[in-house]
Design an enzyme around this catalytic site. Structure first.
Site, PDB file in Angstrom:
ATOM      1  N   HIS B  47      -7.692   2.685   5.163  1.00 16.19           N
ATOM      2  CA  HIS B  47      -8.298   3.372   6.294  1.00 16.19           C
ATOM      3  C   HIS B  47      -8.799   2.380   7.346  1.00 16.19           C
ATOM      4  CE1 HIS B  47     -10.261   6.646   8.347  1.00 16.19           C
ATOM      5  NE2 HIS B  47     -11.299   5.844   8.518  1.00 16.19           N
ATOM      6  N   GLU B  69      -2.500   6.121   3.492  1.00 20.95           N
ATOM      7  CA  GLU B  69      -3.799   6.759   3.380  1.00 20.95           C
ATOM      8  C   GLU B  69      -3.629   8.175   2.847  1.00 20.95           C
ATOM      9  OE1 GLU B  69      -7.243   6.407   6.642  1.00 20.95           O
ATOM     10  OE2 GLU B  69      -5.723   7.922   6.970  1.00 20.95           O
ATOM     11  N   ASN B 387       8.149 -18.344 -14.809  1.00 21.26           N
ATOM     12  CA  ASN B 387       8.919 -18.974 -15.859  1.00 21.26           C
ATOM     13  C   ASN B 387       8.511 -18.457 -17.225  1.00 21.26           C
ATOM     14  OD1 ASN B 387      10.889 -20.967 -15.184  1.00 21.26           O
ATOM     15  ND2 ASN B 387       9.974 -22.191 -16.824  1.00 21.26           N
TER      16      ASN B 387
END
Lengths: 164, 807
Positions: B47, B69, B387
């Site tokens: 917002h 939103e 990894n």
């Protein structure tokens, strides 16, 4: 008493103003010897001149870069002008000095053999034609003629340029 | 324009800060989809970004955040359950929001960022409309409203979006009206806020505008409210006041806390801190110098009253300086959590992508380290964690068949250890197989077969850091290009850090990163090579050992040292830096074992000086990029000492590899020994301020036929020693002299390595025991008291200069 004081002040002011007038078409330089030749650098580029002090060698640099030294807490490179100009190195004498030259933020120390004098050159006395043919391009500002001798005026930008 | 620029800067700083927290929150949300507090926090970010971006006319960003939103708002009201699928969409939209923000930061606008948000908006819409209908059955009576709601909201937002470009085309009157309208709205809001304050409801400052606005309709619903573009959530919340209230209460707590926290801190430009750090550096140098001077003075004026006082001053200055340094360093410190925060999200994405179950356990996120390091450490960690998840952790079915729990664990730990911070990344995956690593490395031509055979298991683990090395069978999106771990190594090396890899095949892998806490002021080991001093960052020094020449072995033409169970390559620092040898090496060699990232080498030096705190100074433009030198520092005696660049040293060491088992013979000495055919080739310096004394000495030594040089005081002697063409074979020194006394002269001479073995003979009328002791301390080899017989002096001198030719 106060009159006297004012006189002195007036005189001082007159002195202050006087050189400024000339400033536009003159160059104030500091002269020094490297080997048998006399060189000069504009006084505006000289930060200070000190007696030789200890320096530390820096590996992996050309031989004319002697090393670095401590100037009041700043680590500055030290360059031997003798070696840079292709002369053999020599022992320090009573007259040997480090001349600290700056241009903008760049500051370097140079070892010179002897200081000669500070003097003012008129632009008319400086010959710029040599610059083009000069081997060390960009190093020479011009040739100053003075009474019986000829002085090479060096450019700070050229001196401070890294060439390795 | 400038003002707008400033607002935009603030907006960006705020937005990036919020986003950092956002990722963390969202991943947490997936585990606890019903946590209203979390939801509210996330909603607030979307917002706020939307509000600010519409104010700054970032239309694309506004539109995207608006749709986000919508979805979040529904979740907040329990109309939408957050499933992993929905989360993927939300996370995706946040990524897009980030890239738009980056585009704004770089270009100042979001209009030509080349990011197409339409697909994402469509997805968000699908989630907010489609899924809400689907889950509507579970929700309850609000259902019909909520279905119709999105339409209304979308309309209003689209209309507000379309409105904005219109500002430019409006007539002056229209603009004025619009301003008036907005002002009115604002005033009403203010009035309500004041009312709310009066009603003793804690309201945090502007930072939590969102919360004020959402609170408003609950207190006093107003007809104008929906008009304000900033309060778009209002129409949604208004019809459902009951749900709204529950949402507000936890939010208030949060708002308050952040409100008061903000007053406690200020933003400071990093440049100012850097400047402060530089000044402290100067102070540290001054302190070192003071300590050095104190120790000199202490030596000379032992037992005097003022020493106590001086000692107190020196030690208090030194404590304060250290405290000050720590305090400033602390201001530059950031918790490593700032970097760790992004990993939960990354692990989540990775595990979904790779169809593995991975849990991330973070500890020690409050551990602090220097800002500059925090910035550098992020990338390596990303690669290591990727990894671990990709290569380390097995897929769930393999794990279960190996009787492991199907969820793999990656543990990320940070803690302090001495002057460094250690970051550990531990996984319980399949571990590294030394044999496999070696064969892969040989196959890819990274190492030769011979090298592979000679490698220990532990050494083979470091193969993973070689560029171009990858153990992944196929290249995936995640890894397998053999670039990642190479990046890790370079970045850690840049920070003067050390990497340690440990692994048990089948059980898991631990990678340990050890990084110095700060970069500007460091602890260093000072070493001497011939007459030069170098500082090696202590963080890279593993140990120092003294070896004899017999401990050095030759392997394939390279000198190596066997140290316990390891074999280390050896290099001589003098070779690397081209130090002129003027001094013969002894049979005992000092070796400094330096380690960087995962490699170790032994560096042969002449002497160890000690450990010192040094301030790193750059060599400046003129000397930048000198190989092997990281910078310089100014020591207590005012001299400049160069700091060794350990990573470059390792590189140089490879090329400078040379046999080091032969003794270095100084050239000068050989030449000199050859030259001394006559007794007059021997040179002795006499230092005495009294001419009479000098004459007495001269006449005593006359019979030897050696060359005698005179100096009138210490200063004169020192300059003669420095400038003389041939070195002196002995120096006779009077103690009591003007300018520089004999003790000082002797210690000055001893500072030069090449004069370490030069015989210094004190010739003095001082006969006290303490005088003799001091003489020994400063390096006098003989102490002759006046008066003396000429023969006595002559014999002493003769003995010390090894006179071998007859006069």
């Amino acid at each position: 008493m106060s009159e006297k004081l004012q006189d002195v002040i007036k005189k001082q002011q007159a002195q202050k103003v006087a050189p400024q007038k000339k400033d536009e078409d003159t160059l104030q330089v500091v002269g020094f010897n490297v080997g048998d030749e006399e060189f000069a650098v504009s006084i505006l580029n000289i930060q200070e001149i000190i007696k030789p002090i200890d320096f530390t060698r820096v590996p992996g640099t050309p031989d004319y870069v002697l090393g670095v030294f401590n100037l009041r807490g700043n680590v500055l490179p030290l360059v031997s002008l003798r070696l840079k100009f292709g002369l053999s190195s020599s022992k320090y004498s009573e007259d040997t000095r480090f001349i600290v030259i700056k241009n903008g933020t760049l500051i370097l120390g140079f070892v010179i053999d002897k200081l000669t004098q500070a003097f003012i050159l008129k632009e008319a006395e400086i010959d710029h034609t040599l610059d083009v043919q000069s081997e060390q391009e960009g190093l020479i500002y011009g040739i100053g003629k003075r009474e019986d001798k000829i002085i090479t005026i060096l450019k700070a930008e050229g001196l401070l340029k890294r060439e390795f | 324009m400038d003002e707008l620029q400033e607002i935009m800067q603030d907006f960006l700083i705020e937005a990036f800060e919020m986003i950092e927290q956002l990722d963390q929150d969202l991943v947490e949300l997936e585990q606890r989809p019903d946590d209203l507090d979390l939801l509210n926090r996330i909603f607030r970010v979307a917002h706020t970004v939307k509000g600010s971006s519409s104010f700054l006319n970032f239309d694309i960003l506004t539109r995207l955040t608006h749709h986000m939103e919508d979805v979040l708002n529904k979740a907040r009201h329990g109309e939408l359950r957050i499933t992993p699928e929905i989360m993927d969409v939300v996370l995706g939209s946040i990524d897009q929001m980030k890239s738009i923000l980056y585009a704004i930061r770089d270009n100042g606008t979001d209009s030509n960022s080349g990011i197409d948000i339409n697909p994402m908006v469509a997805k968000l819409d699908a989630v907010s409309s489609g899924n809400s209908v689907e889950s509507a059955g579970a929700v309850n009576t609000i259902e019909p409203e909520s279905v119709s709601e999105p339409v209304v909201v979308n309309d209003s937002s689209e209309s507000s979006n379309e409105e904005e470009p219109d500002y430019a085309n409006m007539s002056a009157d229209e603009i004025e009206k619009e301003i008036e309208r907005l002002l009115r709205v604002r005033q009403e809001e203010d009035a309500q806020r004041r009312a709310a304050k009066k009603a003793d409801k804690p309201v945090a400052s502007e930072q939590s505008e969102v919360h004020v606005e959402t609170e408003v309709p609950a207190a006093k619903p107003l007809p104008e409210q929906p008009q304000a573009p900033k309060s778009t959530p209002a129409p949604v919340t208004a019809p459902a006041p009951s749900a709204q209230k529950t949402a507000v209460s936890p939010q208030q707590g949060g708002g308050e806390a952040s409100g008061s926290a903000i007053e406690q801190t200020i933003r400071v430009d990093v440049n100012r801190l850097d400047h402060l750090m530089n000044l402290i550096g100067e102070l540290v140098l001054g302190k070192n110098r003071l300590i050095k001077i104190y120790s000199d003075v202490e030596e000379r004026y032992e037992g005097e009253q003022f020493l106590d006082e001086l000692n107190q001053v020196v030690s208090s200055v030194s404590t304060v300086t250290t405290d000050l340094q720590i305090a400033v360093m602390k201001t530059r410190m950031l918790p490593i959590g700032k970097v760790f925060n992004k990993f939960p999200r990354m692990i989540r994405d990775l595990s979904r992508e790779l169809n593995k179950k991975v849990e991330l356990v973070i500890s020690g996120e409050e551990t602090e380290l220097d800002k500059s390091i925090v910035e550098e450490i992020g990338d390596p960690l990303v690669h290591i964690i990727r990894n671990s998840v990709d290569h380390g952790i097995e897929s769930p079915d393999i794990r279960t068949s190996n009787s492991k729990s199907d969820t793999g664990t990656v543990a990320l730990k940070a803690y302090h250890e001495g002057n460094s911070i250690v970051i550990e990344i531990e996984d319980d995956g399949k571990g590294l197989d030394p044999m496999m690593l070696k064969s892969k490395a040989v196959e890819k031509g990274v190492i030769s077969e011979k090298e592979a055979d000679a490698m220990s298991d532990k050494e083979s683990f470091s193969l993973i850091f070689k560029p171009g090395f990858s153990t992944a069978a196929k290249i995936t999106n995640v890894s397998g290009r053999g670039v990642g771990m190479d990046v890790v190594k370079t970045n850690i090396e840049k920070l003067n850090g050390i990497i340690e890899v440990d692994s048990i095949n089948g059980k898991g892998t631990t990678i340990k990163l050890k990084i110095p806490l700060t970069l500007a002021i460091i602890q260093a080991l000072l070493v001497a090579v011939q007459e030069e001093f170098y500082a090696i960052p202590l963080s890279s020094v593993l140990e120092t050992v003294r070896i004899t020449r017999d401990d050095i072995f030759l392997v394939e033409g390279k000198s190596v040292l066997r140290l316990r169970n390891e074999v280390l390559s050896l290099v001589r620092l003098a070779d690397i830096f081209g130090v002129e040898s003027t001094l013969e090496e002894g049979d005992n060699l000092y070796v400094v074992i330096i380690g960087l990232a995962e490699t170790k080498i032994g560096v042969i030096i002449d002497r160890l000086i000690g450990q010192e705190e040094i301030v790193i100074k750059s060599l400046g433009y003129y000397l930048k990029g000198i190989e092997g030198i990281a910078g310089a520092t100014i020591r207590g005696d005012g001299r400049v000492t160069l700091i060794v660049d350990v990573s470059a040293l390792m590189q140089l060491a490879k090329s400078a590899h040379k046999k080091v088992d032969q003794k270095v013979k100084p050239k000068d000495a050989a030449v000199l020994a050859h030259k001394k055919m006559h007794s007059s080739d021997y040179r002795v310096l006499i230092v005495d301020d009294s001419k009479t004394d000098r004459s007495i000495m001269k006449s005593s030594l006359k019979a030897l036929g050696i060359t005698i040089v005179e100096a009138v005081d210490g200063v004169d002697a020192l300059s003669q020693i420095k400038s003389s063409d041939a070195p002196f074979d002995a120096i006779l020194i009077d103690i009591e002299m003007p300018k520089m006394d004999g003790y000082t002269l002797a210690s000055e001479i001893r500072k030069y390595n090449k004069y370490r073995n030069l015989p210094l003979i004190a010739v003095t009328s001082r006969t006290g025991k303490t005088d003799r002791m001091r003489g020994v301390e400063v390096g006098m080899v003989e102490y002759v008291t006046k008066p003396y017989s000429p023969d006595y002096l002559m014999n002493i001198v003769k003995r010390h200069i090894n006179l071998s030719v007859e006069a």
